[in-house]
Motif scaffolding. Sequence first.
Motif, PDB file in Angstrom:
ATOM      1  N   ALA A   6       0.771  -1.343  -0.088  1.00 43.87           N
ATOM      2  CA  ALA A   6      -0.029  -0.147  -0.011  1.00 43.87           C
ATOM      3  C   ALA A   6       0.881   1.240   0.133  1.00 43.87           C
ATOM      4  N   LEU A   7       1.795   1.388   0.822  1.00 41.39           N
ATOM      5  CA  LEU A   7       2.865   2.134   0.653  1.00 41.39           C
ATOM      6  C   LEU A   7       3.569   2.493  -0.536  1.00 41.39           C
ATOM      7  N   LEU A   8       4.009   1.400  -1.050  1.00 38.01           N
ATOM      8  CA  LEU A   8       4.689   1.543  -2.469  1.00 38.01           C
ATOM      9  C   LEU A   8       3.726   2.237  -3.550  1.00 38.01           C
ATOM     10  N   LEU A   9       2.371   1.659  -3.411  1.00 38.96           N
ATOM     11  CA  LEU A   9       1.422   2.384  -4.411  1.00 38.96           C
ATOM     12  C   LEU A   9       1.037   3.623  -4.287  1.00 38.96           C
ATOM     13  N   PHE A  10       0.976   4.131  -2.979  1.00 39.54           N
ATOM     14  CA  PHE A  10       0.926   5.345  -2.509  1.00 39.54           C
ATOM     15  C   PHE A  10       1.956   6.413  -3.120  1.00 39.54           C
TER      16      PHE A  10
END
Length: 63
Positions: A6-10
């Motif tokens: 999720a952090l990577l996508l954000f």
Amino acid sequence: MLLALALLLFAIFGSNVILGSMGMGGFLGDVSEMLILLAASIIFVAAILKKEAAEKQSNKQQR
């Protein structure tokens, strides 16, 4: 694992927004940007629910 994804996508979404605001043009289109943010939100919610279920299970085992 899910939180990292999720952090990577954000981060991808955020970098696209930053590049677009600096006038360099983003590397994602409008629809792609929306889908990346939607995926990041869904994965984040899934991670939170998974963590909450694990905590609930550990509390149940302690009783």
